[in-house]
Design a protein around this motif. Structure first.
Motif, PDB file in Angstrom:
ATOM      1  N   TRP A 108       2.957   1.466  -3.607  1.00 34.77           N
ATOM      2  CA  TRP A 108       2.228   1.587  -4.870  1.00 34.77           C
ATOM      3  C   TRP A 108       0.894   2.320  -4.722  1.00 34.77           C
ATOM      4  O   TRP A 108       0.197   2.515  -5.710  1.00 34.77           O
ATOM      5  N   GLY A 109       0.539   2.698  -3.500  1.00 34.13           N
ATOM      6  CA  GLY A 109      -0.706   3.434  -3.306  1.00 34.13           C
ATOM      7  C   GLY A 109      -1.952   2.647  -3.621  1.00 34.13           C
ATOM      8  O   GLY A 109      -2.976   3.223  -4.013  1.00 34.13           O
ATOM      9  N   THR A 110      -1.899   1.350  -3.469  1.00 35.97           N
ATOM     10  CA  THR A 110      -3.051   0.516  -3.798  1.00 35.97           C
ATOM     11  C   THR A 110      -4.052   0.506  -2.649  1.00 35.97           C
ATOM     12  O   THR A 110      -3.681   0.647  -1.482  1.00 35.97           O
ATOM     13  N   ARG A 133     -12.155   3.087  -3.773  1.00 26.64           N
ATOM     14  CA  ARG A 133     -11.028   3.545  -2.951  1.00 26.64           C
ATOM     15  C   ARG A 133     -11.298   3.521  -1.459  1.00 26.64           C
ATOM     16  O   ARG A 133     -10.476   3.998  -0.680  1.00 26.64           O
ATOM     17  N   MET A 172       0.828  -1.205   0.000  1.00 30.78           N
ATOM     18  CA  MET A 172       0.000   0.000   0.000  1.00 30.78           C
ATOM     19  C   MET A 172       0.866   1.260   0.000  1.00 30.78           C
ATOM     20  O   MET A 172       0.581   2.224  -0.725  1.00 30.78           O
ATOM     21  N   ASP A 173       1.918   1.257   0.809  1.00 29.23           N
ATOM     22  CA  ASP A 173       2.768   2.448   0.922  1.00 29.23           C
ATOM     23  C   ASP A 173       3.549   2.710  -0.374  1.00 29.23           C
ATOM     24  O   ASP A 173       3.710   3.863  -0.794  1.00 29.23           O
TER      25      ASP A 173
END
Length: 490
Positions: A34-36, A79, A31-32
């Motif tokens: 690739w911002g997924t 999101r 998550m950190d």
């Protein structure tokens, strides 16, 4: 996400798994970097495609309209809470979120917000009606929501999920304990508070109502929080006993014995054996002083339970035989507990005492007497099933144990973290005995999560032998390494 990014994520996951990183750590890293969204990160952490997620979903929950990779894609494009839905981004339903959480071995919150640090107690998840009940009780009883003004202890948060959003009420532990003891949280404790709601302050009925609130709400606060509140209640009773005589003093002493019993159990939960024995001794002495032979018998069985923890099976049999042939009247429930503990001692030697187990089932299923002490209400058929499953595990009949434990787990309320943790530990041991290391490790990981939530160090001590067993037999299994790493991080 492009092919190059997916390749980099696969390589990262492989490396992190090889070095023993836990799933939450891997998810957070994805998550950190690739911002997924969390749901995407969880899928990549398990190296699965959208089609594979849909297939696993359909295999476990077959429906008239199966899920497809397209449905998973819609979910992953959303999101999270507060984000709008669109033609290509659709939030999963609460049921779908719950099922995805089961597939990934995480919590619904983790799929919405990402893995959280579970070192502290999480918010209690309740219905919207319960939130309304709590707010009304706070307003009615004049308990303001000022957690920062408490005595330095961690505040209590209660949360309700409304569609894609949430409502959270935070209050001090003192305010929460006050509502719990006074019946202000009756919506969380259905059928639990049996003492008169109008009991006069300072009477035995009033103090017993306080105890019943703490017993029924044992899953709502950490053991330490309950201990602090109940010790203060004992001081109040001692002050009250100095002002009364005769039967009133004996009635108050009987309540003190019941509180001391619960304090003994709570200290067992925080793995303080010395304090557990101290309060057990207090409970026994005060019970005899009050003429409460049922409580005295109950504390004998508490000693037998501690002996089971230390595998002193000869002592267990000595105690259970004394209880079963006692000269004083013994409630049928306590006779059942004696049968179950005796069966567990026999199972440790490889023998299933079917007669004792069946006798206990009959006693636990029988209608209760109105004269039964309130602390015996926790001992019902579910307790008997757990003890029976434990016997099967000890005697090597793991498949029968797995069947019982899985059925029990499905019926546990969502907030009963400690009970779920106990069942998961036993389930892990049963799976290990059945040569299913991945299933055992998954049960251990889930048990660890629930033990953290409940604050039960006693359950954590039961998890270590399971982790050691899995490490000896299957040291190279990914799930085994993940379980051991998570336990070591505690």
């Amino acid at each position: 996400m492009g092919a190059e990014a997916r390749k980099m994520i696969r390589e990262l996951v492989t490396t992190m798994r090889r070095t023993g990183s836990t799933t939450p750590t891997i998810v957070r890293t994805i998550m950190d970097r690739w911002g997924t969204p969390p749901l995407v990160a969880y899928r990549h952490a398990f190296a699965l495609s959208q089609t594979q997620i849909a297939d696993r979903y359909n295999e476990r929950w077959p429906e008239e309209t199966p899920k497809t990779f397209k449905q998973v894609s819609y979910w992953e494009r959303w999101r999270g809470p507060g984000a709008p839905a669109s033609g290509s981004a659709r939030p999963p339903s609460l049921q779908d979120l719950g099922r995805l959480a089961i597939l990934f071995g995480c919590r619904v919150d983790d799929l919405l917000y990402g893995p959280r640090d579970a070192s502290g107690p999480p918010a209690l998840i309740v219905s919207h009606d319960v939130i309304g009940h709590i707010v009304s009780a706070l307003q009615r009883d004049g308990q303001p929501d000022y957690p920062e003004s408490d005595d330095g202890s961690e505040p209590v948060a209660v949360r309700s999920i409304l569609g894609e959003g949430t409502i959270t009420v935070t209050m001090s532990r003192r305010a929460f304990s006050s509502l719990l003891a006074g019946g202000g949280l009756a919506a969380l404790l259905p059928g639990a508070v049996s003492s008169p709601a109008s009991a006069e302050p300072g009477t035995a009925a009033f103090f017993r109502r306080t105890l019943i609130g703490h017993q029924a709400g044992h899953h709502l606060l950490t053991p330490g929080a309950h201990i602090a509140s109940l010790v203060e209640t004992l001081r109040d009773i001692a002050d009250r006993r100095d002002t009364v005589n005769g039967q009133y003093r004996r009635d108050l002493r009987a309540v003190q014995a019941e509180i001391a019993e619960h304090l003994s159990w709570l200290h067992r939960e925080i793995a303080d054996t010395e304090a557990c024995r101290h309060w057990a001794g207090k409970a026994s002495a005060w019970a005899m002083e009050a003429g409460d032979t049922s409580m005295a018998t109950y504390m004998m069985l508490r000693t037998a339970s501690l002996a089971l923890d230390h595998r002193d099976f000869a002592r267990v049999l000595d105690i259970t035989q004394t209880v079963r042939h006692a000269e004083w009247p013994t409630p049928p429930v306590l006779q059942a507990v004696a049968c179950l503990y005796e069966a567990r001692a026999q199972a440790a030697a490889g023998t299933i005492d079917a007669a004792a187990l069946d006798a206990a089932d009959e006693l636990l299923a029988a209608p209760r007497s109105a004269d039964d002490p309130p602390y015996l209400r926790f001992y019902g058929p579910a307790f008997g099933d757990l003890q029976r499953a434990t016997c099967y595990v000890s005697a090597g009949e793991h498949e029968r144990a797995v069947t019982i434990l899985q059925a029990q787990l499905t019926g546990l309320p969502a907030t009963h973290y400690r009970d779920r943790a106990v069942h998961l530990v036993r389930l892990g041991v049963a799976h290990a005995a059945g040569q299913a290391p991945d299933a055992a490790a998954l049960a251990g990981l889930a048990g660890l999560t629930e033990a953290r939530r409940s604050g039960s160090k006693h359950v954590l001590t039961e998890l270590k032998p399971l982790a050691d067993l899995l490490q000896r037999r299957w040291p190279d299994q990914h799930k085994v390494r993940e379980f051991r790493a998570a336990l070591a991080a505690m």
